[in-house]
Design a protein around this motif. Structure first.
Motif, PDB file in Angstrom:
ATOM      1  N   LEU A 100       4.430  17.716 -32.752  1.00 36.00           N
ATOM      2  CA  LEU A 100       5.599  17.144 -33.569  1.00 36.00           C
ATOM      3  C   LEU A 100       5.977  16.095 -32.609  1.00 36.00           C
ATOM      4  CD1 LEU A 100       6.519  20.824 -32.764  1.00 36.00           C
ATOM      5  CD2 LEU A 100       5.172  19.802 -35.375  1.00 36.00           C
ATOM      6  N   GLY A 101       5.381  15.209 -31.897  1.00 35.63           N
ATOM      7  CA  GLY A 101       5.943  14.134 -31.886  1.00 35.63           C
ATOM      8  C   GLY A 101       7.511  13.669 -30.858  1.00 35.63           C
ATOM      9  N   LEU A 102       6.655  15.313 -29.779  1.00 33.21           N
ATOM     10  CA  LEU A 102       8.360  15.952 -29.261  1.00 33.21           C
ATOM     11  C   LEU A 102       8.115  15.517 -27.268  1.00 33.21           C
ATOM     12  CD1 LEU A 102       8.767  19.235 -30.399  1.00 33.21           C
ATOM     13  CD2 LEU A 102       9.494  17.080 -31.153  1.00 33.21           C
ATOM     14  N   GLU A 103       9.109  15.345 -26.405  1.00 35.82           N
ATOM     15  CA  GLU A 103       9.019  14.958 -25.807  1.00 35.82           C
ATOM     16  C   GLU A 103       9.291  16.433 -24.340  1.00 35.82           C
ATOM     17  OE1 GLU A 103       9.615  10.999 -23.799  1.00 35.82           O
ATOM     18  OE2 GLU A 103      10.107  10.921 -25.546  1.00 35.82           O
ATOM     19  N   ARG A 104       8.948  16.342 -23.475  1.00 41.80           N
ATOM     20  CA  ARG A 104       9.291  17.851 -22.365  1.00 41.80           C
ATOM     21  C   ARG A 104      10.261  17.571 -21.107  1.00 41.80           C
ATOM     22  NH1 ARG A 104       5.663  18.823 -18.406  1.00 41.80           N
ATOM     23  NH2 ARG A 104       3.443  18.997 -19.221  1.00 41.80           N
ATOM     24  N   LEU A 105      10.328  18.209 -20.308  1.00 39.08           N
ATOM     25  CA  LEU A 105      10.637  17.801 -19.105  1.00 39.08           C
ATOM     26  C   LEU A 105       9.281  18.113 -18.709  1.00 39.08           C
ATOM     27  CD1 LEU A 105      13.512  20.694 -18.394  1.00 39.08           C
ATOM     28  CD2 LEU A 105      13.581  18.482 -18.262  1.00 39.08           C
ATOM     29  N   PRO A 106       9.075  17.219 -17.493  1.00 39.07           N
ATOM     30  CA  PRO A 106       8.319  16.732 -16.665  1.00 39.07           C
ATOM     31  C   PRO A 106       7.829  17.813 -15.626  1.00 39.07           C
ATOM     32  CG  PRO A 106       9.984  15.442 -15.116  1.00 39.07           C
ATOM     33  CD  PRO A 106      10.435  16.785 -17.016  1.00 39.07           C
ATOM     34  N   GLY A 107       6.822  17.876 -15.324  1.00 34.69           N
ATOM     35  CA  GLY A 107       6.029  18.918 -14.185  1.00 34.69           C
ATOM     36  C   GLY A 107       5.070  20.329 -14.740  1.00 34.69           C
ATOM     37  N   LEU A 108       5.118  21.039 -13.211  1.00 31.52           N
ATOM     38  CA  LEU A 108       4.055  22.230 -14.255  1.00 31.52           C
ATOM     39  C   LEU A 108       4.957  23.585 -14.757  1.00 31.52           C
ATOM     40  CD1 LEU A 108       1.258  22.001 -12.165  1.00 31.52           C
ATOM     41  CD2 LEU A 108       0.402  21.481 -14.007  1.00 31.52           C
ATOM     42  N   HIS A 109       6.349  23.089 -14.036  1.00 34.26           N
ATOM     43  CA  HIS A 109       7.354  24.490 -14.212  1.00 34.26           C
ATOM     44  C   HIS A 109       8.605  23.932 -13.678  1.00 34.26           C
ATOM     45  CE1 HIS A 109       5.697  24.965  -9.746  1.00 34.26           C
ATOM     46  NE2 HIS A 109       4.797  24.950 -10.599  1.00 34.26           N
ATOM     47  N   CYS A 110       9.615  24.720 -13.782  1.00 37.41           N
ATOM     48  CA  CYS A 110      11.054  24.139 -13.710  1.00 37.41           C
ATOM     49  C   CYS A 110      11.137  23.831 -12.594  1.00 37.41           C
ATOM     50  CB  CYS A 110      12.027  25.350 -14.362  1.00 37.41           C
ATOM     51  SG  CYS A 110      11.472  26.873 -12.999  1.00 37.41           S
ATOM     52  N   TYR A 111      10.439  24.822 -11.197  1.00 36.13           N
ATOM     53  CA  TYR A 111      10.763  24.329  -9.948  1.00 36.13           C
ATOM     54  C   TYR A 111      10.546  23.063  -9.147  1.00 36.13           C
ATOM     55  CZ  TYR A 111       8.910  29.590  -9.999  1.00 36.13           C
ATOM     56  OH  TYR A 111       9.789  30.960 -10.339  1.00 36.13           O
ATOM     57  N   ASP A 112       9.180  22.641  -9.940  1.00 37.39           N
ATOM     58  CA  ASP A 112       9.054  21.131 -10.275  1.00 37.39           C
ATOM     59  C   ASP A 112      10.740  19.821 -10.587  1.00 37.39           C
ATOM     60  OD1 ASP A 112       6.243  21.318  -9.647  1.00 37.39           O
ATOM     61  OD2 ASP A 112       5.685  21.065 -10.384  1.00 37.39           O
ATOM     62  N   VAL A 113      10.683  20.956 -11.496  1.00 34.90           N
ATOM     63  CA  VAL A 113      12.358  19.733 -11.863  1.00 34.90           C
ATOM     64  C   VAL A 113      13.361  20.188 -10.659  1.00 34.90           C
ATOM     65  CG1 VAL A 113      13.950  19.964 -13.744  1.00 34.90           C
ATOM     66  CG2 VAL A 113      11.735  19.955 -14.492  1.00 34.90           C
ATOM     67  N   PHE A 114      13.677  21.391 -10.400  1.00 34.12           N
ATOM     68  CA  PHE A 114      14.195  21.501  -9.407  1.00 34.12           C
ATOM     69  C   PHE A 114      14.404  20.519  -7.846  1.00 34.12           C
ATOM     70  CE2 PHE A 114      15.987  25.120 -12.062  1.00 34.12           C
ATOM     71  CZ  PHE A 114      16.933  25.000 -12.541  1.00 34.12           C
ATOM     72  N   ALA A 115      13.068  21.162  -7.502  1.00 33.42           N
ATOM     73  CA  ALA A 115      12.696  20.242  -5.755  1.00 33.42           C
ATOM     74  C   ALA A 115      11.984  19.707  -6.032  1.00 33.42           C
ATOM     75  CB  ALA A 115      12.391  21.498  -5.223  1.00 33.42           C
ATOM     76  N   GLY A 116      10.915  19.201  -7.321  1.00 34.54           N
ATOM     77  CA  GLY A 116      10.456  18.072  -6.847  1.00 34.54           C
ATOM     78  C   GLY A 116       8.835  18.795  -7.235  1.00 34.54           C
ATOM     79  N   PRO A 117       8.111  18.045  -7.776  1.00 36.38           N
ATOM     80  CA  PRO A 117       6.567  18.268  -7.314  1.00 36.38           C
ATOM     81  C   PRO A 117       6.260  18.087  -5.793  1.00 36.38           C
ATOM     82  CG  PRO A 117       6.283  15.809  -8.491  1.00 36.38           C
ATOM     83  CD  PRO A 117       7.993  16.900  -8.327  1.00 36.38           C
ATOM     84  N   SER A 118       6.289  17.169  -5.347  1.00 34.51           N
ATOM     85  CA  SER A 118       5.460  17.234  -4.213  1.00 34.51           C
ATOM     86  C   SER A 118       6.582  18.285  -2.725  1.00 34.51           C
ATOM     87  CB  SER A 118       6.089  15.369  -3.121  1.00 34.51           C
ATOM     88  OG  SER A 118       7.482  15.326  -3.081  1.00 34.51           O
ATOM     89  N   ARG A 119       7.732  17.996  -2.748  1.00 36.89           N
ATOM     90  CA  ARG A 119       8.023  19.469  -2.441  1.00 36.89           C
ATOM     91  C   ARG A 119       7.501  20.910  -2.437  1.00 36.89           C
ATOM     92  NH1 ARG A 119      14.738  19.549  -2.092  1.00 36.89           N
ATOM     93  NH2 ARG A 119      14.946  20.326   0.944  1.00 36.89           N
ATOM     94  N   ILE A 120       7.699  20.551  -3.743  1.00 36.53           N
ATOM     95  CA  ILE A 120       7.299  22.301  -3.841  1.00 36.53           C
ATOM     96  C   ILE A 120       5.218  22.854  -3.588  1.00 36.53           C
ATOM     97  CG2 ILE A 120       5.604  23.965  -6.064  1.00 36.53           C
ATOM     98  CD1 ILE A 120       9.035  23.893  -5.360  1.00 36.53           C
ATOM     99  N   GLU A 121       4.587  21.652  -3.687  1.00 39.71           N
ATOM    100  CA  GLU A 121       2.963  21.049  -2.136  1.00 39.71           C
ATOM    101  C   GLU A 121       3.041  21.807  -1.069  1.00 39.71           C
ATOM    102  OE1 GLU A 121      -0.477  18.320  -2.823  1.00 39.71           O
ATOM    103  OE2 GLU A 121       1.401  17.820  -4.107  1.00 39.71           O
ATOM    104  N   THR A 122       3.839  20.965  -0.913  1.00 43.55           N
ATOM    105  CA  THR A 122       4.302  21.259   0.754  1.00 43.55           C
ATOM    106  C   THR A 122       4.719  22.584   0.640  1.00 43.55           C
ATOM    107  OG1 THR A 122       5.249  18.511   1.163  1.00 43.55           O
ATOM    108  CG2 THR A 122       6.008  20.837   3.138  1.00 43.55           C
ATOM    109  N   PHE A 123       5.782  23.496   0.283  1.00 41.70           N
ATOM    110  CA  PHE A 123       5.715  24.333   0.423  1.00 41.70           C
ATOM    111  C   PHE A 123       4.428  25.244   0.559  1.00 41.70           C
ATOM    112  CE2 PHE A 123      10.153  24.243  -1.711  1.00 41.70           C
ATOM    113  CZ  PHE A 123      11.028  23.551  -0.034  1.00 41.70           C
ATOM    114  N   PHE A 124       3.567  25.092  -0.372  1.00 37.55           N
ATOM    115  CA  PHE A 124       2.588  25.836  -0.800  1.00 37.55           C
ATOM    116  C   PHE A 124       2.006  25.700   0.159  1.00 37.55           C
ATOM    117  CE2 PHE A 124       4.964  26.949  -5.295  1.00 37.55           C
ATOM    118  CZ  PHE A 124       4.467  27.891  -4.355  1.00 37.55           C
TER     119      PHE A 124
END
Length: 213
Positions: A100-124
């Motif tokens: 449909l020619g759309l763009e979405r928010l980045p990341g795997l889930h909203c946790y990435d959007v709020f905290a940043g993917p590297s930070r989430i990765e560190t938590f896990f």
């Protein structure tokens, strides 16, 4: 975010210009309210079209629901953007966006959007058994977690669901005493210690700015 989730069928306007020169943001109901607040504060010509937040319990339906809503909106808007990360669709949402020619928010889930993917990765990496909560999930824990998993009816299932978890991490966008008490209560109900990480909403604001720009 208010104490009541935004209604899945509602549309939130952030200014008074006509729909034809506005942007439609099809948003996960869990981030619709803060997205509306940010859009209003920034003066963006955005209308929020939220989908039910409980779709996260059935992520296989998200892509189809987004597609259907885009079709429903038709040519009402100059642009349509998607306020979801992948959110467990395993690429299905990206397929819809490509079609449909759309763009979405980045990341795997909203946790990435709020905290940043590297930070989430560190938590896990620190504790693989980390269970994440956002402000929305803290406020709606009884409905979105306990009721949806049947824990309100069969509390003995708690260990089956959460026996492998070691902590709860609350990604706090607007931490206050009320929310902290609710987050602690949610962690207590799961029998897990609580860690509070103050993320604010700047990550969401930056992601929305990139998406809308």
């Amino acid at each position: 975010m208010s104490s009541s989730p935004i209604a899945p069928t509602s549309t939130t306007r952030s200014s008074s210009s006509s729909g034809s020169d506005r942007i439609a943001l099809i948003a996960c109901g869990a981030i619709a309210q803060p997205s509306a607040e940010i859009s209003e504060r920034r003066g963006w010509p955005v209308d929020i079209h939220p989908l039910p937040p409980l779709l996260h319990n059935q992520p296989q339906k998200i892509a189809g629901e987004v597609r259907d809503l885009v079709v429903t909106l038709g040519d009402t808007y100059d642009r349509v953007v998607v306020g979801y990360a992948d959110c467990g669709t395993y690429g299905a949402l990206d397929d819809v966006c490509t079609d449909l020619g759309l763009e979405r928010l980045p990341g795997l889930h909203c946790y990435d959007v709020f905290a940043g993917p590297s930070r989430i990765e560190t938590f896990f990496e620190e504790q693989p058994g980390t269970y994440l909560l956002t402000d929305f999930l803290v406020r709606s824990f009884a409905r979105t977690v306990e009721k949806e998993l049947g824990l309100d009816r069969w509390p003995e299932l708690r260990d089956d669901y959460f026996g492998s978890y070691t902590r709860v991490v609350w990604l706090a966008q607007q931490p206050d005493a009320e929310l902290h008490a609710l987050a602690q209560d949610a962690a207590d109900r799961l029998g897990l210690p609580l860690t509070v990480v103050d993320t604010g909403s700047s990550g969401l604001e930056r992601a929305l700015e990139d998406l809308i720009a």
